[in-house]
Write a protein that holds these residues in place. Structure first.
Motif, PDB file in Angstrom:
ATOM      1  N   LYS A   1       0.836  -1.202   0.000  1.00  0.00           N
ATOM      2  CA  LYS A   1       0.000   0.000   0.000  1.00  0.00           C
ATOM      3  C   LYS A   1       0.873   1.254   0.000  1.00  0.00           C
ATOM      4  O   LYS A   1       0.612   2.205  -0.736  1.00  0.00           O
ATOM      5  CB  LYS A   1      -0.929   0.001   1.208  1.00  0.00           C
ATOM      6  CG  LYS A   1      -1.904   1.137   1.199  1.00  0.00           C
ATOM      7  CD  LYS A   1      -2.877   1.045   2.351  1.00  0.00           C
ATOM      8  CE  LYS A   1      -3.840   2.221   2.321  1.00  0.00           C
ATOM      9  NZ  LYS A   1      -4.788   2.209   3.412  1.00  0.00           N
TER      10      LYS A   1
ATOM     11  N   LYS B   1      -6.132   3.825  -8.413  1.00  0.00           N
ATOM     12  CA  LYS B   1      -7.039   2.762  -7.980  1.00  0.00           C
ATOM     13  C   LYS B   1      -8.506   3.044  -8.299  1.00  0.00           C
ATOM     14  O   LYS B   1      -9.207   2.182  -8.821  1.00  0.00           O
ATOM     15  CB  LYS B   1      -6.864   2.512  -6.480  1.00  0.00           C
ATOM     16  CG  LYS B   1      -7.611   1.313  -5.972  1.00  0.00           C
ATOM     17  CD  LYS B   1      -7.301   1.070  -4.510  1.00  0.00           C
ATOM     18  CE  LYS B   1      -8.063  -0.139  -4.009  1.00  0.00           C
ATOM     19  NZ  LYS B   1      -7.770  -0.406  -2.611  1.00  0.00           N
ATOM     20  N   CYS B   2      -8.978   4.244  -7.994  1.00  0.00           N
ATOM     21  CA  CYS B   2     -10.400   4.540  -8.205  1.00  0.00           C
ATOM     22  C   CYS B   2     -10.761   4.454  -9.686  1.00  0.00           C
ATOM     23  O   CYS B   2     -11.841   3.989 -10.029  1.00  0.00           O
ATOM     24  CB  CYS B   2     -10.772   5.895  -7.621  1.00  0.00           C
ATOM     25  SG  CYS B   2      -9.850   7.278  -8.284  1.00  0.00           S
TER      26      CYS B   2
ATOM     27  N   GLU C   1      -9.034   2.633 -11.987  1.00  0.00           N
ATOM     28  CA  GLU C   1      -8.882   1.229 -12.385  1.00  0.00           C
ATOM     29  C   GLU C   1     -10.108   0.415 -11.993  1.00  0.00           C
ATOM     30  O   GLU C   1     -10.620  -0.364 -12.792  1.00  0.00           O
ATOM     31  CB  GLU C   1      -7.641   0.616 -11.734  1.00  0.00           C
ATOM     32  CG  GLU C   1      -6.346   1.079 -12.328  1.00  0.00           C
ATOM     33  CD  GLU C   1      -5.140   0.440 -11.654  1.00  0.00           C
ATOM     34  OE1 GLU C   1      -4.125   0.314 -12.339  1.00  0.00           O
ATOM     35  OE2 GLU C   1      -5.212   0.063 -10.470  1.00  0.00           O
ATOM     36  N   GLU C   2     -10.570   0.597 -10.763  1.00  0.00           N
ATOM     37  CA  GLU C   2     -11.702  -0.190 -10.264  1.00  0.00           C
ATOM     38  C   GLU C   2     -12.996   0.143 -10.994  1.00  0.00           C
ATOM     39  O   GLU C   2     -13.812  -0.727 -11.232  1.00  0.00           O
ATOM     40  CB  GLU C   2     -11.872   0.003  -8.758  1.00  0.00           C
ATOM     41  CG  GLU C   2     -10.775  -0.653  -7.953  1.00  0.00           C
ATOM     42  CD  GLU C   2     -10.877  -0.407  -6.460  1.00  0.00           C
ATOM     43  OE1 GLU C   2     -11.763   0.384  -6.031  1.00  0.00           O
ATOM     44  OE2 GLU C   2     -10.079  -0.990  -5.716  1.00  0.00           O
TER      45      GLU C   2
ATOM     46  N   THR D   1      -3.473   3.517 -15.142  1.00  0.00           N
ATOM     47  CA  THR D   1      -2.828   2.477 -14.343  1.00  0.00           C
ATOM     48  C   THR D   1      -2.220   3.079 -13.081  1.00  0.00           C
ATOM     49  O   THR D   1      -1.517   4.080 -13.134  1.00  0.00           O
ATOM     50  CB  THR D   1      -1.719   1.776 -15.163  1.00  0.00           C
ATOM     51  OG1 THR D   1      -2.300   1.238 -16.337  1.00  0.00           O
ATOM     52  CG2 THR D   1      -1.056   0.669 -14.360  1.00  0.00           C
ATOM     53  N   GLY D   2      -2.554   2.486 -11.945  1.00  0.00           N
ATOM     54  CA  GLY D   2      -2.037   2.957 -10.671  1.00  0.00           C
ATOM     55  C   GLY D   2      -2.997   3.863  -9.922  1.00  0.00           C
ATOM     56  O   GLY D   2      -2.857   4.068  -8.732  1.00  0.00           O
TER      57      GLY D   2
ATOM     58  N   ILE E   1       1.616   6.744  -6.900  1.00  0.00           N
ATOM     59  CA  ILE E   1       0.590   7.707  -7.274  1.00  0.00           C
ATOM     60  C   ILE E   1       1.078   9.130  -7.043  1.00  0.00           C
ATOM     61  O   ILE E   1       0.890  10.009  -7.885  1.00  0.00           O
ATOM     62  CB  ILE E   1      -0.724   7.450  -6.495  1.00  0.00           C
ATOM     63  CG1 ILE E   1      -1.321   6.123  -6.915  1.00  0.00           C
ATOM     64  CG2 ILE E   1      -1.713   8.585  -6.697  1.00  0.00           C
ATOM     65  CD1 ILE E   1      -1.586   5.991  -8.395  1.00  0.00           C
TER      66      ILE E   1
ATOM     67  N   GLN F   1       2.302   1.732  -3.468  1.00  0.00           N
ATOM     68  CA  GLN F   1       1.296   2.230  -4.406  1.00  0.00           C
ATOM     69  C   GLN F   1       1.039   3.712  -4.181  1.00  0.00           C
ATOM     70  O   GLN F   1       0.914   4.476  -5.136  1.00  0.00           O
ATOM     71  CB  GLN F   1      -0.001   1.436  -4.272  1.00  0.00           C
ATOM     72  CG  GLN F   1       0.114   0.026  -4.814  1.00  0.00           C
ATOM     73  CD  GLN F   1      -1.111  -0.825  -4.501  1.00  0.00           C
ATOM     74  OE1 GLN F   1      -1.873  -0.522  -3.604  1.00  0.00           O
ATOM     75  NE2 GLN F   1      -1.262  -1.903  -5.251  1.00  0.00           N
ATOM     76  N   GLU F   2       0.972   4.142  -2.929  1.00  0.00           N
ATOM     77  CA  GLU F   2       0.748   5.552  -2.631  1.00  0.00           C
ATOM     78  C   GLU F   2       1.905   6.406  -3.112  1.00  0.00           C
ATOM     79  O   GLU F   2       1.702   7.494  -3.648  1.00  0.00           O
ATOM     80  CB  GLU F   2       0.506   5.743  -1.140  1.00  0.00           C
ATOM     81  CG  GLU F   2      -0.846   5.211  -0.687  1.00  0.00           C
ATOM     82  CD  GLU F   2      -1.036   5.275   0.818  1.00  0.00           C
ATOM     83  OE1 GLU F   2      -0.152   5.790   1.521  1.00  0.00           O
ATOM     84  OE2 GLU F   2      -2.082   4.798   1.278  1.00  0.00           O
TER      85      GLU F   2
END
Length: 103
Positions: free
Chosen positions: A20, A84-85, A87-88, A81-82, A27, A23-24
């Motif tokens: 996590k 999250k909101c 991508e989901e 990509t990367g 971003i 990933q942060e």
């Protein structure tokens, strides 16, 4: 046996926290890079200024406003990509460019 399971669970939680954090950081880096993108020049020598970066309803609103004001606009789809909101949801990200008048 219970202690081993506890240790495995702790290791698992640490790995999740590390992923996590990575990933942060990624971003934050992408957002910092995006902030550096302010203008571009096309192959015909026209200068374009970025006025928006994002997606969804906000993107559609910004696009409609610039169209209503009569600006010459280009829309560029950006790799989400990367993010999250995005991508989901499967939603696309865009940049809105407006053409600058030649002096």
């Amino acid at each position: 046996m219970a202690r081993q399971e506890n240790d495995v669970e702790k290791i698992f939680q640490v790995k999740i926290a590390q992923r996590k954090a990575y990933q942060e950081t990624t971003i934050r880096e992408k957002m910092a890079q995006e902030e550096l993108v302010e203008e571009r020049t096309d192959e015909e020598g026209n200068r374009w200024r970025k006025v928006y970066f994002g997606g969804g309803a906000h993107f559609r609103n910004w696009l409609a406003q610039y169209q209503e004001l009569g600006f010459e606009i280009e829309v560029e789809e950006i790799d989400s990509t990367g993010f999250k909101c995005f991508e989901e949801s499967g939603e696309e990200m865009h940049r809105i460019w407006i053409k600058e008048e030649r002096s």
